[in-house]
Design an enzyme around this catalytic site. Structure first.
Site, PDB file in Angstrom:
ATOM      1  CE1 TYR A 156      84.523 -18.410 -64.482  1.00  0.00           C
ATOM      2  CE2 TYR A 156      82.516 -18.427 -65.949  1.00  0.00           C
ATOM      3  CZ  TYR A 156      83.325 -19.087 -64.888  1.00  0.00           C
ATOM      4  OH  TYR A 156      83.086 -20.537 -64.741  1.00  0.00           O
ATOM      5  CG  ASP A 251      84.742 -12.203 -59.003  1.00  0.00           C
ATOM      6  OD1 ASP A 251      84.455 -12.799 -59.979  1.00  0.00           O
ATOM      7  OD2 ASP A 251      85.799 -12.831 -57.961  1.00  0.00           O
ATOM      8  CE  LYS A 279      90.450 -18.197 -60.148  1.00  0.00           C
ATOM      9  NZ  LYS A 279      90.505 -19.478 -60.910  1.00  0.00           N
TER      10      LYS A 279
HETATM   11  P1  KE4 Z   1      85.403 -21.083 -59.371  1.00  0.00           P
HETATM   12  O1  KE4 Z   1      83.892 -21.367 -59.206  1.00  0.00           O
HETATM   13  O2  KE4 Z   1      86.071 -21.626 -60.776  1.00  0.00           O
HETATM   14  O3  KE4 Z   1      86.303 -21.412 -58.186  1.00  0.00           O
HETATM   15  O4  KE4 Z   1      85.539 -19.561 -59.336  1.00  0.00           O
HETATM   16  C1  KE4 Z   1      84.845 -18.863 -60.399  1.00  0.00           C
HETATM   17  C2  KE4 Z   1      85.468 -17.552 -60.657  1.00  0.00           C
HETATM   18  C3  KE4 Z   1      84.887 -16.509 -60.221  1.00  0.00           C
HETATM   19  N1  KE4 Z   1      85.516 -15.284 -60.452  1.00  0.00           N
HETATM   20  C4  KE4 Z   1      86.684 -15.224 -61.169  1.00  0.00           C
HETATM   21  C5  KE4 Z   1      87.225 -13.746 -61.268  1.00  0.00           C
HETATM   22  C6  KE4 Z   1      87.253 -16.097 -61.651  1.00  0.00           C
HETATM   23  O5  KE4 Z   1      88.353 -16.047 -62.378  1.00  0.00           O
HETATM   24  C7  KE4 Z   1      86.814 -17.562 -61.276  1.00  0.00           C
HETATM   25  C8  KE4 Z   1      87.175 -18.572 -62.121  1.00  0.00           C
HETATM   26  N2  KE4 Z   1      88.168 -18.548 -62.927  1.00  0.00           N
HETATM   27  C9  KE4 Z   1      88.601 -19.541 -63.997  1.00  0.00           C
HETATM   28  C10 KE4 Z   1      89.928 -19.323 -64.944  1.00  0.00           C
HETATM   29  N3  KE4 Z   1      89.670 -18.389 -65.751  1.00  0.00           N
HETATM   30  C11 KE4 Z   1      88.679 -20.876 -63.487  1.00  0.00           C
HETATM   31  C12 KE4 Z   1      88.889 -21.945 -64.535  1.00  0.00           C
HETATM   32  C13 KE4 Z   1      88.271 -22.789 -64.988  1.00  0.00           C
HETATM   33  O6  KE4 Z   1      86.939 -22.595 -64.898  1.00  0.00           O
HETATM   34  O7  KE4 Z   1      88.014 -24.155 -64.925  1.00  0.00           O
END
Ligand code: KE4
Length: 439
Positions: A156, A251, A279
């Site tokens: 993801y 990533d 994060k």
């Molecule tokens: P954001 O756009 O949510 O800040 O980041 C996306 C992203 C990109 N790459 C990795 C490896 C990530 O884990 C994420 C976002 N992680 C999720 C948790 N599994 C965010 C939680 C959510 O979607 O509410």
């Protein structure tokens, strides 16, 4: 507000006020949330609505306390309201919220990140991990003049169209959109391989040897539960990308400054061509970043032709929160995170063994997942075979006893420096009860 050390066992676990707020939320927010996983769809029931948090504790609007293992999905590595981060944001507020112009905090945070991450020479700040990864992909395509990207099933990288692609059956396949609204055109240049399976990656390269712009990988899988890289996997990706002229993108939105002081790049001693962050570098405020060697990053506008922009990018409040967070993430902090997380892993593993429950805890640093399965989880398919019904029961058993796990068996638990030994032991104790209740 006192720092919550002991979380009282929930004698009267009432969720009346949460329920009324969540019903109200569902009238104005799709699913009552601003990010799907928060809605408890995969575990059932309704989520507690959080009133405030401090240290390692969340408190909901009914006054229930929970030891927090969501950690806002990674940013709260120091726990909630860490005093020096609070002070940094307060001082930043006194200087204005956003200028839309160059300012010093963004330079200082970029320098700190570059100092920590081996091989990183330049970064660009954005406002989320999604923005970071979508920008990194655009940059990789521009740098290589190629279109196709390889991701991994279960990987993801945020919700940009080209990432919302589900692998079809088999190791190597053409991407199929896995969300309405993602057009075949957006998905057509995405290929899916299998985590920890270099042959599945090589097959994609050999099928389109001069078309692959980049491979994007979570160096530690964090979005199908915690899946560490098997020995040689990351080095193998590095070799394949170099051999076929593609860029390797780590990533590190989740692993960055979580799994080591210099992230997975330092931990595994592999240098990608680009890396994305989020994060932790915002300390709970909205930040993302992408970076790499100057040769590649100099292609980004206005230095180069690759366009990317953002109204609040480099926001001084967020930059100051990130700087204050990283300032406390020193070797002492990482040793403490490792000790506490290892104890939690050991406690959970022992509890499952004593109860005869097939389970494996997979952990890298302070991110971990308890999988209900009798074998290791090396890829998405393995994660899908786990007992998610048992996870749902376990999740609610923990919630009612005062520990808030991430509401999905495909997510990581996050330990923070604010988790006390008492709270770790408490978690293990209530896990013993919650696990027993799943039998
Ligand atoms: P954001 O756009 O949510 O800040 O980041 C996306 C992203 C990109 N790459 C990795 C490896 C990530 O884990 C994420 C976002 N992680 C999720 C948790 N599994 C965010 C939680 C959510 O979607 O509410």
């Amino acid at each position: 507000m006192s720092n919550h050390e002991i979380v009282d066992l929930h004698t009267e676990y009432s969720t009346t006020i949460s329920r009324s707020w969540f019903e109200r939320a569902q009238r104005v927010l799709p699913g009552g949330v601003n990010s799907p996983v928060r809605a408890f769809k995969s575990v059932g029931g309704q989520p507690p609505v959080i009133a405030y948090a401090e240290g390692a504790v969340l408190v909901d609007v009914d006054g229930n306390e929970y030891i927090d293992y969501i950690g806002s999905w990674g940013p709260m590595i120091l726990g909630h309201r860490e005093p020096s981060v609070v002070d940094a944001v307060h001082s930043a507020v006194d200087m204005g919220f956003s200028y839309g112009a160059p300012s010093t905090p963004e330079v200082c945070l970029a320098e700190e990140i570059i100092t920590r991450v081996p091989g990183l020479e330049m970064v660009r700040f954005v406002n989320s991990g999604t923005e970071a990864t979508m920008s990194a992909i655009r940059l990789a395509r521009a740098a290589t003049k190629r279109n196709v990207i390889i991701k991994f099933s279960g990987g993801y990288h945020g919700h940009a169209d080209s990432f919302l692609v589900q692998a079809g059956s088999g190791a190597a396949t053409f991407g199929l959109p896995d969300s309405p609204g993602v057009t075949p055109g957006a998905a057509q240049d995405t290929r899916c391989a299998i985590i920890n399976d270099l042959d599945s990656v090589r097959a994609l390269f050999e099928a389109e040897p001069d078309k692959i712009a980049a491979v994007i990988v979570e160096p530690v899988g964090g979005n199908v539960g915690c899946i560490p890289p098997v020995y040689g996997f990351l080095a193998g990706l590095r070799k394949l990308c170099t051999e076929f002229g593609a860029l390797l993108i780590f990533d590190e939105v989740m692993t960055g400054f979580r799994v080591a002081r210099g992230g997975a790049i330092e931990r595994y001693n592999i240098t990608p061509d680009l890396a994305t962050f989020g994060k932790v570098i915002g300390g709970g405020l909205p930040v993302g970043a992408y970076g790499g060697k100057k040769e590649i990053m100099s292609l980004v506008a206005p230095q180069g032709p690759v366009y990317q922009a953002g109204t609040l990018s480099g926001n001084p409040l967020a930059m100051k929160a990130g700087l204050a967070t990283l300032a406390l993430l020193d070797d002492v902090a990482y040793r403490s995170l490792e000790r506490k997380s290892a104890r939690l892993e050991e406690g959970l593993t022992t509890a499952c063994k004593e109860l005869g429950i097939p389970a494996v805890v997979q952990r890298v640093g302070s991110m971990l997942t308890l999988f209900f399965t009798d074998k290791g989880v090396k890829n998405y398919a393995d994660a899908q075979t786990c007992d998610h019904t048992r996870f749902r029961k376990f999740f609610h058993g923990m919630l009612e006893r005062g520990a808030h796990l991430p509401p999905s068996g495909y997510e990581c638990w996050f330990v923070s420096t604010a988790h006390s030994d008492t709270q770790i032991e408490r978690t293990i104790h209530i896990a013993q009860e919650a696990l027993a209740s799943t039998k």
